[in-house]
Every structure is written in C-alpha cells, then in structure tokens.
Design a protein around this motif. Structure first.
Motif, mmCIF file in Angstrom:
data_model
loop_
_atom_site.group_PDB
_atom_site.id
_atom_site.type_symbol
_atom_site.label_atom_id
_atom_site.label_comp_id
_atom_site.label_asym_id
_atom_site.label_seq_id
_atom_site.Cartn_x
_atom_site.Cartn_y
_atom_site.Cartn_z
ATOM 1 N N ASP A 71 30.595 -1.110 52.749
ATOM 2 C CA ASP A 71 30.608 0.220 52.150
ATOM 3 C C ASP A 71 31.456 1.148 53.026
ATOM 4 O OD1 ASP A 71 29.004 1.036 54.343
ATOM 5 O OD2 ASP A 71 27.179 0.506 53.266
ATOM 6 N N PRO A 72 31.703 2.364 52.594
ATOM 7 C CA PRO A 72 32.542 3.292 53.378
ATOM 8 C C PRO A 72 31.986 3.599 54.768
ATOM 9 C CG PRO A 72 32.312 4.096 51.148
ATOM 10 C CD PRO A 72 31.400 2.925 51.275
ATOM 11 N N LEU A 73 30.679 3.647 54.897
ATOM 12 C CA LEU A 73 30.093 3.899 56.219
ATOM 13 C C LEU A 73 30.376 2.738 57.166
ATOM 14 C CD1 LEU A 73 26.643 5.498 55.329
ATOM 15 C CD2 LEU A 73 28.662 6.610 56.264
ATOM 16 N N ASP A 74 30.286 1.513 56.653
ATOM 17 C CA ASP A 74 30.583 0.341 57.464
ATOM 18 C C ASP A 74 32.072 0.343 57.857
ATOM 19 O OD1 ASP A 74 30.128 -2.055 58.780
ATOM 20 O OD2 ASP A 74 30.527 -3.273 56.995
ATOM 21 N N LEU A 75 32.943 0.730 56.940
ATOM 22 C CA LEU A 75 34.376 0.823 57.233
ATOM 23 C C LEU A 75 34.625 1.853 58.337
ATOM 24 C CD1 LEU A 75 37.339 0.176 56.629
ATOM 25 C CD2 LEU A 75 37.266 1.973 54.890
ATOM 26 N N ARG A 76 33.987 2.999 58.202
ATOM 27 C CA ARG A 76 34.137 4.050 59.211
ATOM 28 C C ARG A 76 33.647 3.562 60.580
ATOM 29 N NH1 ARG A 76 31.570 9.771 58.160
ATOM 30 N NH2 ARG A 76 33.663 10.618 58.039
ATOM 31 N N ARG A 77 32.517 2.879 60.601
ATOM 32 C CA ARG A 77 31.964 2.349 61.854
ATOM 33 C C ARG A 77 32.932 1.337 62.469
ATOM 34 N NH1 ARG A 77 29.225 -2.156 62.666
ATOM 35 N NH2 ARG A 77 28.822 -2.455 60.464
ATOM 36 N N ARG A 78 33.500 0.440 61.667
ATOM 37 C CA ARG A 78 34.429 -0.572 62.171
ATOM 38 C C ARG A 78 35.704 0.074 62.732
ATOM 39 N NH1 ARG A 78 34.161 -6.091 58.828
ATOM 40 N NH2 ARG A 78 31.914 -6.175 58.501
ATOM 41 N N VAL A 79 36.216 1.073 62.011
ATOM 42 C CA VAL A 79 37.410 1.776 62.498
ATOM 43 C C VAL A 79 37.098 2.469 63.822
ATOM 44 C CG1 VAL A 79 38.964 3.719 62.043
ATOM 45 C CG2 VAL A 79 38.474 2.055 60.239
ATOM 46 N N ARG A 80 35.953 3.120 63.887
ATOM 47 C CA ARG A 80 35.568 3.815 65.120
ATOM 48 C C ARG A 80 35.419 2.824 66.278
ATOM 49 N NH1 ARG A 80 30.708 7.346 64.023
ATOM 50 N NH2 ARG A 80 30.128 5.316 63.266
ATOM 51 N N TYR A 81 34.790 1.673 66.043
ATOM 52 C CA TYR A 81 34.632 0.666 67.097
ATOM 53 C C TYR A 81 35.983 0.126 67.547
ATOM 54 C CZ TYR A 81 29.587 0.412 66.236
ATOM 55 O OH TYR A 81 28.255 0.694 66.110
ATOM 56 N N LEU A 82 36.856 -0.156 66.597
ATOM 57 C CA LEU A 82 38.165 -0.684 66.931
ATOM 58 C C LEU A 82 38.974 0.338 67.738
ATOM 59 C CD1 LEU A 82 40.027 -3.091 66.682
ATOM 60 C CD2 LEU A 82 40.863 -2.159 64.538
ATOM 61 N N LEU A 83 38.925 1.608 67.321
ATOM 62 C CA LEU A 83 39.619 2.656 68.079
ATOM 63 C C LEU A 83 39.041 2.808 69.482
ATOM 64 C CD1 LEU A 83 40.210 5.386 65.344
ATOM 65 C CD2 LEU A 83 41.917 3.920 66.453
ATOM 66 N N HIS A 84 37.729 2.708 69.574
ATOM 67 C CA HIS A 84 37.074 2.801 70.883
ATOM 68 C C HIS A 84 37.550 1.664 71.798
ATOM 69 C CE1 HIS A 84 34.048 3.657 73.888
ATOM 70 N NE2 HIS A 84 33.699 2.376 73.851
ATOM 71 N N VAL A 85 37.623 0.461 71.251
ATOM 72 C CA VAL A 85 38.074 -0.688 72.043
ATOM 73 C C VAL A 85 39.524 -0.486 72.483
ATOM 74 C CG1 VAL A 85 38.653 -3.151 71.901
ATOM 75 C CG2 VAL A 85 36.439 -2.335 71.079
ATOM 76 N N LEU A 86 40.364 -0.006 71.583
ATOM 77 C CA LEU A 86 41.769 0.214 71.925
ATOM 78 C C LEU A 86 41.932 1.299 72.995
ATOM 79 C CD1 LEU A 86 43.401 -0.036 68.388
ATOM 80 C CD2 LEU A 86 43.513 -1.701 70.245
ATOM 81 N N ARG A 87 41.161 2.356 72.884
ATOM 82 C CA ARG A 87 41.218 3.419 73.906
ATOM 83 C C ARG A 87 40.710 2.921 75.253
ATOM 84 N NH1 ARG A 87 39.015 7.322 69.599
ATOM 85 N NH2 ARG A 87 40.949 8.093 68.672
ATOM 86 N N ALA A 88 39.659 2.152 75.214
ATOM 87 C CA ALA A 88 39.120 1.592 76.461
ATOM 88 C C ALA A 88 40.148 0.673 77.112
ATOM 89 C CB ALA A 88 37.821 0.847 76.194
ATOM 90 N N ASP A 89 40.828 -0.114 76.304
ATOM 91 C CA ASP A 89 41.855 -0.995 76.859
ATOM 92 C C ASP A 89 43.012 -0.193 77.444
ATOM 93 O OD1 ASP A 89 40.569 -3.338 76.433
ATOM 94 O OD2 ASP A 89 41.704 -3.925 74.658
ATOM 95 N N GLU A 90 43.371 0.887 76.777
ATOM 96 C CA GLU A 90 44.443 1.736 77.299
ATOM 97 C C GLU A 90 44.048 2.322 78.656
ATOM 98 O OE1 GLU A 90 47.065 5.652 76.035
ATOM 99 O OE2 GLU A 90 45.409 5.011 74.770
ATOM 100 N N ALA A 91 42.810 2.795 78.752
ATOM 101 C CA ALA A 91 42.324 3.350 80.026
ATOM 102 C C ALA A 91 42.255 2.260 81.091
ATOM 103 C CB ALA A 91 40.957 3.983 79.827
ATOM 104 N N ALA A 92 41.814 1.081 80.711
ATOM 105 C CA ALA A 92 41.733 -0.020 81.673
ATOM 106 C C ALA A 92 43.129 -0.429 82.139
ATOM 107 C CB ALA A 92 41.011 -1.202 81.049
ATOM 108 N N THR A 93 44.082 -0.399 81.256
ATOM 109 C CA THR A 93 45.458 -0.731 81.625
ATOM 110 C C THR A 93 46.016 0.303 82.598
ATOM 111 O OG1 THR A 93 45.804 -1.815 79.497
ATOM 112 C CG2 THR A 93 47.771 -1.183 80.723
ATOM 113 N N ARG A 94 45.725 1.561 82.352
ATOM 114 C CA ARG A 94 46.149 2.609 83.285
ATOM 115 C C ARG A 94 45.495 2.418 84.652
ATOM 116 N NH1 ARG A 94 44.224 6.842 80.659
ATOM 117 N NH2 ARG A 94 45.041 6.484 78.605
ATOM 118 N N ALA A 95 44.203 2.103 84.646
ATOM 119 C CA ALA A 95 43.489 1.879 85.905
ATOM 120 C C ALA A 95 44.067 0.673 86.640
ATOM 121 C CB ALA A 95 42.000 1.671 85.642
#
Length: 151
Positions: free
Chosen positions: A97-121
C-alpha cells in the motif's frame, strides 16, 4: 685524549708551559661545551621518541578503523549488489500500500544517507592515518638527526 692530541701537546711544550696550559684550557672549554650540547639534546631526543610512539599509536588506531570500515563497506556493497539484482524499482513497487511504499523509500534513503556519511568518515580517517604516518616518519627523521648530533 688521542695520540694526536698528546703529540700536539709535546710539540707545543717547546713553546712554553703557558701555551700548553692555554691549549688545555681551550680543550676543557670545548669538552664542557660538547657535554652541555649533549645534555640539551637528550631531553629533546626523549620528547621526540614520545611523540613518535604517540604517532605510531595513532597510525595503528587509524589502521584498525580503516580495516573495520573496509569490511563494513564490503558488506554494504554486497547488499546493494543483491538489491540491484532484485531491482530497486521492484523493491519499492512490491509495496502492499502507499504507506508501505513510503516506509520503503524512507528506509532506502536512510541507508543511502548513512552510507554517504560513512564514506565521508572513511575518507577523513584515511586522511588522519596518512597524517599520522607522515608525522611518525618526520619524528623518526628528527630522532635520527638528534642521535647523530649526540654521537
């Protein structure tokens, strides 16, 4: 005193005892000056040795952190490879459903941001490791120079 020094003293003895005493006084002053220089170099050599040990510890710490980061990056890349094979679009659009889609997008973005921060570190740790290594090499050269001066 060396053999050469004794020969010099004997030759100069012909000029008179005053000249011999003057030369002895000069030698004593030179010896005292050299001993003073050696005494002043020893604490500096000890301080450089302490700094070198600290730099070596910093290099070891940075190496351990970089090894840990490499392993973590390897795991992340394997995960992303599996996700890519499955398909990011499929991952997102398999949502119920749309809520599940929103949750998946948010999780994926969170993972990508975390990886970006880890790469900078990772890049920062790599720079710190290089700086500590350069400091250690500089301290080693300084310590070798001080030892040469002491000799």
């Amino acid at each position: 005193m060396s053999l050469f020094g004794l020969a010099l003293l004997l030759l100069s003895a012909q000029d008179g005892p005053r000249r011999v005493l003057d030369e002895l006084r000069t030698y004593d002053e030179q010896i005292a000056s050299l001993e003073e220089q050696a005494a002043s170099l020893e604490p500096r050599a000890a301080a450089v040795a302490v700094e070198r040990a600290a730099a070596a510890a910093a290099v070891a710490e940075a190496d351990a952190a970089l090894a840990e980061r490499r392993a973590e990056t390897r795991r992340r890349l394997q995960t992303f490879y599996r996700l890519k094979r499955r398909g990011f679009a499929r991952l997102l659009f398999d949502a119920e459903d749309p809520l599940d889609l929103r949750r998946r997008v948010r999780y994926l973005l969170h993972v990508l941001r975390a990886d970006e921060a880890a790469t900078r570190a990772y890049a920062e740790r790599l720079a710190a490791q290089r700086a500590a290594s350069e400091t250690r090499e500089s301290d080693a050269r300084a310590l070798a120079g001080l030892r040469t001066d002491l000799e």
